[in-house]
Enzyme design. Structure first.
Site, PDB file in Angstrom:
ATOM      1  N   ASP A   1       0.818  -1.210   0.000  1.00 24.13           N
ATOM      2  CA  ASP A   1       0.000   0.000   0.000  1.00 24.13           C
ATOM      3  C   ASP A   1       0.847   1.253   0.000  1.00 24.13           C
ATOM      4  OD1 ASP A   1       0.647  -0.583   2.657  1.00 24.13           O
ATOM      5  OD2 ASP A   1      -0.986   0.688   3.380  1.00 24.13           O
TER       6      ASP A   1
ATOM      7  N   ASP B   1      -5.404   2.641  -3.172  1.00 24.64           N
ATOM      8  CA  ASP B   1      -3.979   2.703  -2.814  1.00 24.64           C
ATOM      9  C   ASP B   1      -3.437   1.372  -2.316  1.00 24.64           C
ATOM     10  OD1 ASP B   1      -5.263   2.551  -0.405  1.00 24.64           O
ATOM     11  OD2 ASP B   1      -4.091   4.110   0.574  1.00 24.64           O
ATOM     12  N   GLU B   2      -4.100   0.271  -2.639  1.00 22.44           N
ATOM     13  CA  GLU B   2      -3.736  -1.002  -2.020  1.00 22.44           C
ATOM     14  C   GLU B   2      -3.928  -2.176  -2.980  1.00 22.44           C
ATOM     15  OE1 GLU B   2      -5.351  -1.006   2.167  1.00 22.44           O
ATOM     16  OE2 GLU B   2      -5.321  -3.150   1.729  1.00 22.44           O
TER      17      GLU B   2
END
Length: 421
Positions: free
Chosen positions: A20, A145-146
DNA sequence: TCTGGGGTCCTAGGACCC
DNA sequence: TCTGGGGTCCTAGGACCC
């Protein structure tokens, strides 16, 4: 006798990475405004954020030349909203995501407050995922974001427990985007997720099967992905603080207290057992839009305003469905009263739809089934039971028809704008 | 001064059918 | 007249995640 060793059958010889981005939104803003480096910065507040004025009023200067003094301060903000991301400098003050802006303003009034710019974040999100896919094609998207990445069969994915490949991905992302990320590599997703937190920011952590007792068991139960505030509180009430303590409990005891499914899952999780696969692509289950009002509204006294918002939400959901080429059968609403209690109503149609009028009408029916004496702070519209419109081409070929529909939708919606039902 | 917006998954009860 | 399970769909609420 409780098991003291992980179940070997549950730990596959897989190497799974969790990656992340570090303080993602704040990092993107720091790339745009490098003069803010090292300053406490928080992102949030949305459309009413005071600095919209600033952004329009920078005298034609390039963004990176805007003087620090012109950026709005958190302490000057009055209004609703929460922090979406705080820069690491801001976190030193105890400010963190999901915190109310007013509360954060007390902790760090001098922090710079920027509005969220999702379009920009999505650009960066696509960029970093494309970079990963180039290097390691088995990637599961877990949000903006992951991601999870299956290192197992990627060349170099097994070297040094995955560290070599993790380093390569980390470096390539930084070179191409300027963003840093944290990576955890482990035998499964559960452990990889925990590992990626070990060396934040810009860190790599490797967890092997034999690290369970030394690296995982000392952690708080809350660190297990899926144990939230409620479950954590319940575990505390039962005298369990760490994952190691949880691992001492019999499976039957856990099932007695948490139910069959959750009990068995907790039992496995405490032992680092997780066979869930890296899912490469998945269909959405629902598409929704919701909004919190600037002030609480009343169904009778603010009927026109509420009606206009309701209509806009339906229109947005319809647009989202059409743009993404889905139709849905279950139309639902959500509202949150001024006391923060939320309720939902939904209704399933006989046919799938992506039509704003149908959504508006059905959502109106749902709204009729809800008590409206109390002021409300949030209204939402949701479409579920989705089905992809297989032939997206048909939409293209029928464009004139689609545009006619659009026009009809629009006129219907405008005609009924002030209505609530 | 409380608490965003977009999601997923689970549970549980009732309807309905076999 | 009473009484079965099982399966599926619908609805409401809630926990949790990013």
């Amino acid at each position: 006798m409780p098991h003291l060793q992980p179940d070997p059958a549950g730990l596959r010889p897989r190497r799974i990475a969790h990656l992340d981005l570090d303080a993602f939104y704040a990092s993107v803003e720091l790339l745009r405004y490098p003069q803010l480096k090292g300053m406490p910065v928080v992102i949030g507040g949305g459309r009413r954020c005071a600095d919209d004025a600033m952004l329009q009023d920078h005298g034609g200067l390039p963004l990176h030349q805007i003087q620090l003094a012109r950026f709005p301060r958190l302490g000057d903000y009055t209004g609703r909203g929460v922090i979406t991301t705080a820069s690491y400098a801001a976190r030193q003050f105890g400010v963190g995501s999901a915190m109310g802006l007013m509360k954060a303003a007390k902790l760090c009034p001098q922090a710079i407050l920027l509005p969220v710019d999702f379009a920009e974040y999505r650009r960066y999100s696509r960029a970093f995922k494309d970079i990963i896919l180039d290097i390691a094609p088995l990637m599961e998207d877990r949000g903006i974001d992951e991601v999870y990445i299956d290192f197992t069969d990627v060349p170099g994915g097994q070297r040094d427990g995955g560290r070599v490949l993790a380093r390569l991905i980390q470096k390539t992302i930084f070179q191409h985007t300027g963003l840093t990320c944290s990576v955890g590599v482990a035998p499964n997703k559960l452990l990889a997720k925990m590992a990626s937190e070990f060396n934040k920011p810009n860190g790599i952590a490797i967890v092997l099967e034999q690290d369970l007792q030394s690296k995982i068991w000392p952690l708080a139960c809350r660190k297990i992905n899926g144990v939230g505030p409620k479950a954590d509180q319940k575990l505390h009430g039962l005298g369990l603080q760490t994952i190691g303590e949880l691992a001492q409990k019999e499976v039957d005891w856990l099932i007695d207290h948490f139910g069959q499914k959750t009990g068995a899952w907790l039992y496995d999780a405490a032992r680092g057992v997780d066979a869930s696969p890296v899912v490469l692509d998945s269909e959405p289950v629902s598409i929704s839009r919701e909004t919190t009002f600037e002030r609480d509204l009343h169904a009778v006294r603010d009927k026109a305003e509420l009606g206009a918002i309701f209509t806009r939400l339906c229109q947005q959901v319809a647009d989202d469905l059409q743009r993404k080429a889905y139709v849905g059968k279950t139309i639902g609403i959500k509202l949150r009263y001024d006391n923060f209690k939320a309720i939902t109503r939904d209704q399933t149609l006989s046919d799938h739809t992506a039509d704003a009028r149908t959504i508006r009408q059905t959502a109106g029916q749902c709204l009729k089934r809800v008590p409206l004496h109390q002021k409300i702070r949030l209204l939402g519209v949701r479409v579920a039971s989705l089905r992809p419109v297989k032939d997206a081409l048909v939409y293209e070929q029928n464009r004139p028809l689609a545009q006619t529909n659009k026009a009809q939708e629009a006129s219907y919606l405008i005609a009924n704008e002030g209505q609530l039902f």
